[in-house]
Design an enzyme around this catalytic site. Structure first.
Site, PDB file in Angstrom:
ATOM      1  N   GLU A 177      -1.638  -3.091  -7.993  1.00  0.00           N
ATOM      2  CA  GLU A 177      -2.842  -3.416  -7.215  1.00  0.00           C
ATOM      3  C   GLU A 177      -3.389  -2.127  -6.646  1.00  0.00           C
ATOM      4  O   GLU A 177      -2.695  -1.117  -6.604  1.00  0.00           O
ATOM      5  CB  GLU A 177      -2.506  -4.399  -6.090  1.00  0.00           C
ATOM      6  CG  GLU A 177      -1.509  -3.890  -5.063  1.00  0.00           C
ATOM      7  CD  GLU A 177      -2.103  -3.002  -3.969  1.00  0.00           C
ATOM      8  OE1 GLU A 177      -3.329  -3.079  -3.740  1.00  0.00           O
ATOM      9  OE2 GLU A 177      -1.343  -2.217  -3.371  1.00  0.00           O
TER      10      GLU A 177
ATOM     11  N   SER B  97       0.828  -1.194   0.000  1.00  0.00           N
ATOM     12  CA  SER B  97       0.000   0.000   0.000  1.00  0.00           C
ATOM     13  C   SER B  97       0.872   1.256   0.000  1.00  0.00           C
ATOM     14  O   SER B  97       1.697   1.436  -0.898  1.00  0.00           O
ATOM     15  CB  SER B  97      -0.958  -0.034   1.210  1.00  0.00           C
ATOM     16  OG  SER B  97      -1.944   0.954   1.099  1.00  0.00           O
TER      17      SER B  97
ATOM     18  N   HIS C 284      -4.768  -5.678  -1.393  1.00  0.00           N
ATOM     19  CA  HIS C 284      -5.469  -5.507  -0.124  1.00  0.00           C
ATOM     20  C   HIS C 284      -6.452  -6.652   0.076  1.00  0.00           C
ATOM     21  O   HIS C 284      -7.675  -6.477   0.157  1.00  0.00           O
ATOM     22  CB  HIS C 284      -6.191  -4.166  -0.097  1.00  0.00           C
ATOM     23  CG  HIS C 284      -5.256  -2.990  -0.024  1.00  0.00           C
ATOM     24  ND1 HIS C 284      -4.476  -2.588  -1.087  1.00  0.00           N
ATOM     25  CD2 HIS C 284      -4.976  -2.140   0.991  1.00  0.00           C
ATOM     26  CE1 HIS C 284      -3.765  -1.527  -0.728  1.00  0.00           C
ATOM     27  NE2 HIS C 284      -4.041  -1.243   0.521  1.00  0.00           N
TER      28      HIS C 284
END
Length: 316
Positions: A216, A104, A286
């Site tokens: 992602e 992230s 995630h």
């Protein structure tokens, strides 16, 4: 095998302290020595402490001598710190054996480290979300994490979705393109797409040619995913890659306004824009089930039918 795991918070504040503590206890129950940074639970606005606090935490993680430096969570905050990070100190820690792990927002630090020092880090779990749930951690994630701790990880594989065809060069019809291929000795890089797009035009995005870019994201509608990919495309980044691999894009909602426009539409569009191979379904993002990936490492990407493999252990 007992490992020294250092927990620190370089991004957003930890709000669920029960989950944090449960994750620490779970790692300790696995037999590991867990060291929690003094500011891991600090809070300033939305951040895990002010900028100076989080910067100091990163440098303490580098100086800890730990086997693994694991972020508590992602969120936002690392972008503000990039000009002040002592990258040589982190690179020295990595050379001595510390593996920096996260995802992230952590993508910003990974890219900056790769751009400035060439150091390899690991795209993988965060403490709270991946180890702190009421149920046991995901078995695949746990197995990959254990492989990293033991130094036994040699690669990851996954099954390509049926619905998405493999990309072929734009000069070749998809129907006649070979589906089996292998790309050798290509740099694996990437991570969170929003973070990658935010680094375009800065000195913190590595200049990778002939690489394998994995992406992602969470809570990003497919049109926003396409918009960020368009930025990377127009900046000349996507055209320089040998492959683009889609991980998991989660927690978004389509609407009636989309009229059939969805993530598959984005994949199909991207395939029409670049000669690189475009793959989907990588178990990373995630989500609970995630593999660990060596960011900045030379890897082999191989596809046999619907089976895809990223291999790196045999390179050493």
């Amino acid at each position: 095998m007992t490992q020294h795991i250092y927990i620190y918070s370089p991004s957003s504040a930890v709000r669920d302290k029960a989950k944090f503590r449960r994750a620490v206890k779970r790692l300790e129950a696995m037999g590991h020595e867990v060291e929690v940074d003094e500011a891991a639970l600090a809070s300033h606005q939305r951040f895990a402490g002010d900028d100076a606090t989080r910067l100091a935490a990163i440098h303490r993680a580098a100086a800890s001598g730990a086997d693994v430096a694991l972020i508590s969570r992602g969120g936002y905050g690392l972008s503000r710190l990039l000009p002040q990070i002592r990258y040589k100190a982190l690179a020295k820690a990595i050379d001595k054996g510390t593996r920096f792990v996260g995802l992230s927002d952590f993508t910003a630090l990974q890219m900056a480290l790769l751009a400035t020092t060439g150091s390899v880090t690991w795209a993988g779990p965060a403490l709270a979300e991946d180890f702190g749930g009421e149920e046991a951690p995901d078995e695949i994630m746990q197995a990959c994490f254990d492989d990293l701790l033991c130094g036994q990880g040699e690669g990851s594989g996954w099954r390509l979705p049926k619905a998405t065809p493999l990309a072929a060069p734009v000069t070749t019809a998809l129907s006649t393109a070979r589906t089996d291929f292998q790309i050798n000795q290509a740099t694996l890089w990437g991570g969170n797409l929003a973070m990658l797009a935010s680094l375009v035009g800065t000195p913190y995005l590595p200049q990778i040619k002939g690489g394998i870019l994995f992406i992602e994201d969470i809570s990003e509608h497919p049109y926003r995913v396409e918009r960020m990919l368009t930025q990377l495309l127009h900046a000349g980044i996507l055209g320089q890659q040998k492959a683009v691999v889609f991980g998991q894009f989660t927690n978004y909602k389509l609407s009636s306004h989309d009229r059939g426009f969805k993530l598959d539409s984005v994949v199909t569009w991207l395939q029409s824009q670049i000669k690189a191979r475009v793959l989907t379904g990588l178990p990373f993002g995630h989500v609970a089930t995630k593999v660990l990936l060596p960011v900045g490492e030379k890897v082999t990407l191989a596809v046999e039918g619907r089976d895809a493999f990223l291999l790196w252990g045999h390179e050493h």
